[in-house]
Every structure is written in C-alpha cells, then in structure tokens.
Design a protein around this motif. Structure first.
Motif, PDB file in Angstrom:
ATOM      1  N   UNK A  27       0.727  -1.264  -0.137  1.00 43.77           N
ATOM      2  CA  UNK A  27       0.036  -0.036  -0.073  1.00 43.77           C
ATOM      3  C   UNK A  27       0.757   1.317  -0.020  1.00 43.77           C
ATOM      4  N   UNK A  28       2.103   1.069   0.640  1.00 44.61           N
ATOM      5  CA  UNK A  28       2.946   2.322   0.531  1.00 44.61           C
ATOM      6  C   UNK A  28       3.571   2.886  -0.836  1.00 44.61           C
ATOM      7  N   UNK A  29       3.359   1.815  -1.922  1.00 44.21           N
ATOM      8  CA  UNK A  29       3.826   2.264  -3.117  1.00 44.21           C
ATOM      9  C   UNK A  29       2.585   2.461  -4.361  1.00 44.21           C
ATOM     10  N   UNK A  30       1.427   1.828  -3.569  1.00 41.51           N
ATOM     11  CA  UNK A  30       0.217   1.896  -4.604  1.00 41.51           C
ATOM     12  C   UNK A  30      -0.396   3.311  -4.446  1.00 41.51           C
ATOM     13  N   UNK A  31      -0.297   4.022  -5.758  1.00 39.07           N
ATOM     14  CA  UNK A  31      -0.835   5.337  -5.704  1.00 39.07           C
ATOM     15  C   UNK A  31      -2.456   5.433  -5.081  1.00 39.07           C
ATOM     16  N   UNK A  32      -3.077   4.400  -5.671  1.00 42.67           N
ATOM     17  CA  UNK A  32      -4.642   4.465  -5.285  1.00 42.67           C
ATOM     18  C   UNK A  32      -4.832   4.380  -3.678  1.00 42.67           C
ATOM     19  N   UNK A  33      -3.886   3.862  -2.986  1.00 44.72           N
ATOM     20  CA  UNK A  33      -4.037   3.639  -1.349  1.00 44.72           C
ATOM     21  C   UNK A  33      -3.199   4.647  -0.667  1.00 44.72           C
ATOM     22  N   UNK A  34      -2.251   5.138  -1.119  1.00 44.73           N
ATOM     23  CA  UNK A  34      -1.068   5.727  -0.122  1.00 44.73           C
ATOM     24  C   UNK A  34      -1.679   7.345   0.045  1.00 44.73           C
TER      25      UNK A  34
END
Length: 402
Positions: A27-34
């Motif tokens: 989640x730290x690298x996923x734009x949709x979640x960060x």
C-alpha cells in the motif's frame, strides 16, 4: 446514456481497486491507497490536536517543525512533481471525504467517479455546443475511451485533473461567448486553481491555445483560425519559455532532463517490467531529436502482447485508436478543420503533451496513465474531422446515428 456512463465508471473504479488489492499489495507504493492512508493520519489529528489538523489541512504554517511527526508517518506528503508538490491536495481531498465516508474506501471511489464525471460532462458540453450534429460521436469520445474510464475512476490525480480541465475549459468558453453567469466565473476560478495545484504543466501547455481562442473568438473578422497562425503563436510561446533561463534562472530544458532521470532511476529501483526505450536527454538538441521517438512511444506503446492485463487492454486501445484514425482520415472533410477553433486548441494541446510525456516517462504503464487527460481531445478531434454524411451512411448499416 449518461446514467450508463456513470455506472460504468463506478464499475471500473471497483475493478481498479480489486486489481490493486490483489496484485499491488504494498500500500505504500500503490498510488490508489497511499493518499488514502496518509489522509487518516491527518484526519486523526482532528480529535487529538485540532490546531495541528487545521494547519495541515489549510496549509497554514504547514511546514512548521512541530508537525513533522505527522509527516514522518506519511508516505506521499513530501513527494514532489517538477518544482512543486501536488500530492498534498490528494491527501487533503481524501481527508475531507473521511467526514462523510468514515474511512470506507468505496465511498471515496464513488465520490471521485462523480467528480471526474462532472469534468467529462463539461468537456462534452463544451464541444457539443461548438460542433453541431455530432453529439453521439462526441459523447462516445469523451466518456468511453477505455483508459479514461479506467484510470479516471480511481482515487488518483488523473480524475482530479480531468475534473479541473473540464471545469476550467467549459467555463472559459462561456466567458468567451459572453454567456457566463456568476457561477461560471466561480467555477472557472476553481478549475484554474485546481490545475495550478495538481498539474500546472497541463495549464502551461494550454496558455498559448487559450490566447488564440480569445483572439479568434473576440476578433472573428481577423480570420486567424488557420494552422499557420496557431503554429506561430506556439513557436513564440516555446521560445519565451526557453528564454526564461536567461531572465529568471528557470531552465525548462534542465527540468525536463532531470525529471526523465528521476523517472528512470525510480523505474530501475523498483524493477519495473514495462520499461520502454527512449533517448537520454541532456540539452536542447537531444530534446528536439527525441521528439519523434517520444511520439512513437505515446501512440504505439504499450504493445498489446504485454503479459499484464491492464497493459494488454491499453495496447488494444492503441490499435483501436489507430484503426479509427485511418477510417476518419479516409472519410475526412477538410472544412471541418475550421468548424471550431477548439480543434486547433486540441491538436496543439495533444501534440505538446504527448511530446512532454513521451520524453520524460520511460514506463509503459505510466505512459497510459499520464496521457489519459489528452485522450478525450484526441477522440474528439477524430469526430470533428470525419465527414458526417459519409459517417451516417456507414453507421446507418449498424442502425446508429452519429
């Protein structure tokens, strides 16, 4: 049709989220979640330290050292794009949405779908008012481009910039036509501010086109809606941008080269599997020489035989655009070039944005996302160019009306 298009966006947003949940688990690298996760840190400060929340949310002394313990927990707060940070507006947007979602991510998806849909509706209304008799074609061009449907339905910057662009251009056209009310002026200012904070380079690319629209619309007797006049204005604008380094010290060539190297370093560090070949940029000559390769990447990359499903669909979209382009060009009506000055605006906006993205971005997946903002304008240009009589004969066989 509008209801179907909106439901399609919500469905695409859910699919996009499902893909990120199951295939991009960090989640730290996923734009949709960060941005969503970072917004919780800001939102939680409201109950523990309201004063800190107000400063972070409204940007009042937001860089004070006593707030760093919040920022150190965030992933995207200190990330930057070019010379400014555009992640913070996404964090603040998600934080604002938490007041009604209470942390339910799917409420954020529906909200972003509505915002993006509003911006796309503005683009549709703009061109539908300028190009008569091609409403169905313009509607499909705006709402049904696969990349726009997919990437414009997630909690990402792509949706915000589509919203800001539509809001800004539609109300700008109302101002040009002297049909603007107070709400149009307010929405125009809102769209302008959003573009400045989210993707200022998109606004910068539009500036000479907006100037030409102002001249052509307000001085129709001058008959300046010709390709040569638009080209001259854009060349003068490009020259002035280049000369900024001698006036203010802002070296645009150096910024483009630096951004390319940053993208390349990041892609190499994370082991991206969809790297595309591109010339290394170092000076003005290398940028000019790299434009043909940049355009090639933008129009043909990614190829549909890529293993990734998302990239595969984007590759099929490229083939679809090329096929439709050939059909439209074969049935072209040259007078349609001059049916509206917004055609040349779209042409130059598309060309420069494609050149810029193609020169900087070395990853096929990122190319698909970054060019989302330009795809509606590309599709609308094809609709404008095609001869209506010839297209009606073709579509009548399918019981459709253009």
């Amino acid at each position: 049709m509008f209801q179907f298009a909106f439901l399609l966006k919500i469905f695409a947003g859910i699919i996009l989220t499902w893909i990120y949940v199951h295939f991009y688990t960090d989640r730290k690298t996923a734009d949709i979640f960060k941005y969503f996760d970072d917004s919780k840190i800001m939102y939680d400060a409201l109950s523990t330290a309201p004063h800190d929340f107000v400063r972070m949310f409204f940007g009042i002394h937001a860089d004070d050292a006593d707030l760093f313990h919040y920022y150190n927990k965030m992933v995207a707060w200190d990330d930057s794009d070019m010379a400014y940070n555009d992640n913070r507006i996404m964090i603040r947007f998600n934080c604002m949405m938490r007041f009604i979602s209470f942390g339910n991510f799917y409420i954020h998806i529906i909200s972003m779908c509505f915002i993006t849909f509003y911006g796309l509706t503005c683009i549709f209304r703009l061109f539908a008012s300028e190009v008569k008799g091609k409403y169905f074609g313009i509607f499909c061009a705006v709402f049904f481009m696969p990349s726009v449907v997919f990437w414009g339905s997630g909690v990402l910057k792509d949706g915000v910039i589509l919203f800001a662009t539509g809001l800004f251009l539609y109300n700008f056209n109302r101002l040009l036509n002297n049909s603007a009310h107070l709400k149009n002026k307010i929405f125009f200012a809102l769209g302008l501010l959003l573009m400045m904070f989210v993707k200022v380079y998109v606004l910068a690319i539009m500036i000479p086109g907006l100037v030409m629209l102002l001249i052509v619309k307000r001085r129709p007797q001058w008959n300046l809606n010709k390709l040569r006049y638009w080209t001259i204005v854009y060349l003068l604008y490009g020259l002035s941008v280049y000369c900024l380094q001698f006036i203010s010290g802002i070296n645009v060539v150096e910024l483009i080269s630096l951004k390319q190297h940053q993208f390349m370093s990041l892609a190499t560090a994370v082991g991206s599997g969809s790297l595309v070949s591109m010339p290394e940029l170092s000076d003005t000559q290398s940028i000019v020489a790299g434009i043909p390769h940049a355009l090639y990447n933008m129009f043909f990359q990614p190829f549909f035989w890529n293993k990734s499903l998302v990239i595969f669909i984007a590759g099929l979209e490229n083939i679809f655009i090329l096929v439709v382009s050939v059909i439209c060009i074969s049935k072209i009506n040259r007078q349609n070039f001059y049916s509206t000055p917004w055609f040349f605006f779209s042409l130059f906006f598309l060309f420069i944005l494609y050149c810029l993205i193609g020169l900087i971005v070395p990853v096929a997946g990122a190319l698909v996302r970054y060019k989302t903002i330009a795809l509606p304008f590309l599709a609308i240009m094809l609709v404008i160019l095609i001869d209506k009589n010839k297209s009606d004969k073709l579509l009548s066989k399918l019981n459709l009306k253009f």
